[in-house]
Design an enzyme around this catalytic site. Structure first.
Site, mmCIF file in Angstrom:
data_model
loop_
_atom_site.group_PDB
_atom_site.id
_atom_site.type_symbol
_atom_site.label_atom_id
_atom_site.label_comp_id
_atom_site.label_asym_id
_atom_site.label_seq_id
_atom_site.Cartn_x
_atom_site.Cartn_y
_atom_site.Cartn_z
ATOM 1 N N ARG A 110 0.840 -1.203 0.000
ATOM 2 C CA ARG A 110 0.000 0.000 0.000
ATOM 3 C C ARG A 110 0.876 1.254 0.000
ATOM 4 O O ARG A 110 0.520 2.279 -0.555
ATOM 5 C CB ARG A 110 -0.935 -0.001 1.218
ATOM 6 C CG ARG A 110 -2.060 -1.024 1.130
ATOM 7 C CD ARG A 110 -2.988 -0.914 2.340
ATOM 8 N NE ARG A 110 -4.074 -1.894 2.291
ATOM 9 C CZ ARG A 110 -4.010 -3.113 2.800
ATOM 10 N NH1 ARG A 110 -2.893 -3.534 3.372
ATOM 11 N NH2 ARG A 110 -5.051 -3.931 2.736
ATOM 12 N N ARG A 176 -13.347 -8.457 7.029
ATOM 13 C CA ARG A 176 -12.546 -9.671 6.785
ATOM 14 C C ARG A 176 -12.366 -10.481 8.060
ATOM 15 O O ARG A 176 -12.505 -11.714 8.045
ATOM 16 C CB ARG A 176 -11.182 -9.274 6.220
ATOM 17 C CG ARG A 176 -11.237 -8.827 4.780
ATOM 18 C CD ARG A 176 -9.949 -8.150 4.360
ATOM 19 N NE ARG A 176 -9.879 -7.994 2.907
ATOM 20 C CZ ARG A 176 -9.114 -7.108 2.286
ATOM 21 N NH1 ARG A 176 -8.352 -6.287 2.992
ATOM 22 N NH2 ARG A 176 -9.096 -7.038 0.966
ATOM 23 N N HIS A 200 -3.925 0.513 8.753
ATOM 24 C CA HIS A 200 -4.572 -0.174 7.629
ATOM 25 C C HIS A 200 -3.534 -0.682 6.630
ATOM 26 O O HIS A 200 -3.673 -0.513 5.426
ATOM 27 C CB HIS A 200 -5.574 0.769 6.960
ATOM 28 C CG HIS A 200 -6.395 0.134 5.872
ATOM 29 N ND1 HIS A 200 -7.171 -0.986 6.087
ATOM 30 C CD2 HIS A 200 -6.548 0.458 4.567
ATOM 31 C CE1 HIS A 200 -7.773 -1.319 4.941
ATOM 32 N NE2 HIS A 200 -7.408 -0.462 4.007
#
EC number: 1.1.1.37
Length: 338
Positions: A110, A176, A200
C-alpha cells in the site's frame, strides 16, 4: 466490552433499507468511475438514507451517473467531470467518500502507492476544505496510514480542521476478520464482530480476537495464522486478480457500511460503533484506529483499545514504529505543497 457495543456486521447495510424522515443525506463520491467507486456508488444509490449522490472523477463520470440514475430509488444522481466541476460536486455535501487513486498491483505494498495517491488526496481534500468544510470526510485511498494525516494537514492549512469529522476507512479489515473467524468457527458472519485497531497496512492491522463477539478461542498457532491472514487479505486478493486490480467489491461494501453507520449516527441513532483510523490520544501515535462511538457531529467518543491479550499487546508495540513513520511521511508531504 467494546465489541459488545457494536452492532452485528451487516446491520448497517440492512438498516439502510429502513425509512425515516431524516433519510436525506447528501453524499459525494470522489473517484466514482474507478474499481471501488462504481460499486460503492451503486450501494449508496440503493440506500434510502441518501437523497443526493454526486459523483466526481477525471473520466467517465457522466456515463456512470446516467447509468445509476435509472435505478428506481430516491437518490438524485449527478456526475461531475474534471477539476473545474469539482466545486459544484461538493457544495452542500454532508459526507464525502474518497476512493480515488491508483490500485495495488502484484508485488506492490500500500505504501508503494504513496507518491501518486498522496497528490490526489491532497488535491481533493483541499477542494473539500474550500467547498464543504463541515462535511464528514471518509478516506479510502491508500495508504490510509498516510492519507489521513495528509487530509488533516490540508484542512489545518485552510483553517477548517475538525478531527471529529475525518475518518480513515478501515472497515474492510473488520469485515474480513468477521468473515474469517466465522468460517473457522462455523458461525453466521453477520453475527460476528471483531474490533480491528491500529492502522490499515500489514502488521499495523491488529485484530482483537480476544474481544470478539461472540467469544471465541483458538490455539496459538491457529490464532497466529488467522491474524496473518487478516493482515495480508488485501494481498491475497491482489494476487488472485493477477494484475487486474485489488479488492474493489469487498472494499465498496465496507465503505458503504461505514457511510451508512455514519449517516445513521448523524440522524440521531444512538449506540453506533465503528472502528476507524482517526486523530487519537490512545497510544503514542497521533493517529490510531479504535472503536468509535459515532454521533451527530462525527466522533462522539473514542472508546479506546480496551483489555487486550499479551499477543495483541505485542502486536500494538510492534506496529507503532511503522505507524509513526507512515504518519510523519503524510505530514511531511503536505509541508512540500505550495
Amino acid at each position: 466490552m467494546l465489541s459488545a457495543l457494536a452492532r452485528p456486521a451487516s446491520a448497517a447495510l440492512r438498516r439502510s433499507f429502513s425509512t425515516s424522515a431524516q433519510n436525506n443525506a447528501k453524499v459525494a463520491v470522489l473517484g466514482a468511475s474507478g474499481g471501488i467507486g462504481q460499486p460503492l456508488s451503486l450501494l449508496l444509490k440503493n440506500s434510502p438514507l441518501v437523497s443526493r449522490l454526486t459523483l466526481y472523477d477525471i473520466a467517465h463520470t457522466p456515463g456512470v451517473a446516467a447509468d445509476l440514475s435509472h435505478i428506481e430509488t430516491k437518490a438524485a444522481v449527478k456526475g461531475y467531470l474534471g477539476p473545474e466541476q469539482l466545486p459544484d460536486c461538493l457544495k452542500g455535501c454532508d459526507v464525502v467518500v474518497i476512493p480515488a487513486g491508483v490500485p495495488r498491483k502484484p508485488g506492490m505494498t500500500r505504501d508503494d502507492l504513496f507518491n501518486t495517491n498522496a497528490t490526489i488526496v491532497a488535491t481533493l481534500t483541499a477542494a473539500c476544505a474550500q467547498h464543504c468544510p463541515e462535511a464528514m470526510i471518509c478516506v479510502i485511498a491508500n495508504p490510509v496510514n498516510s492519507t489521513i494525516p495528509i487530509t488533516a494537514e490540508v484542512f489545518k492549512k485552510h483553517g477548517v480542521y475538525n478531527p471529529n469529522k475525518i475518518f480513515g476507512v478501515t472497515t474492510l479489515d473488520i469485515v474480513r476478520a468477521n468473515t474469517f473467524v466465522a468460517e473457522l468457527k462455523g458461525l453466521d458472519p453477520a453475527r460476528v464482530n471483531v474490533p480491528v485497531i491500529g492502522g490499515h497496512a500489514g502488521k499495523t492491522i491488529i485484530p482483537l480476537i480476544s474481544q470478539c463477539t461472540p467469544k471465541v478461542d483458538f490455539p496459538q498457532d491457529q490464532l497466529t495464522a488467522l491474524t496473518g491472514r487478516i493482515q495480508e487479505a488485501g494481498t491475497e486478493v491482489v494476487k488472485a486478480k493477477a494484475g487486474a486490480g485489488s479488492a474493489t467489491l469487498s472494499m465498496a461494501y465496507a465503505g458503504a457500511r461505514f457511510v451508512f453507520s455514519l449517516v445513521d449516527a448523524m440522524n440521531g441513532k444512538e449506540g453506533v460503533v465503528e472502528c476507524s483510523f482517526v486523530k487519537s490520544q490512545e497510544t503514542e501515535c497521533t493517529y490510531f484506529s479504535t472503536p468509535l462511538l459515532l454521533g451527530k457531529k462525527g466522533i462522539e467518543k473514542n472508546l479506546g483499545i480496551g483489555k487486550v491479550s499479551s499477543f495483541e499487546e505485542k502486536m500494538i508495540s510492534d506496529a507503532i514504529p511503522e505507524l509513526k513513520a507512515s504518519i510523519k511521511k503524510g505530514e511531511d508531504f503536505v509541508k512540500t505543497l505550495k
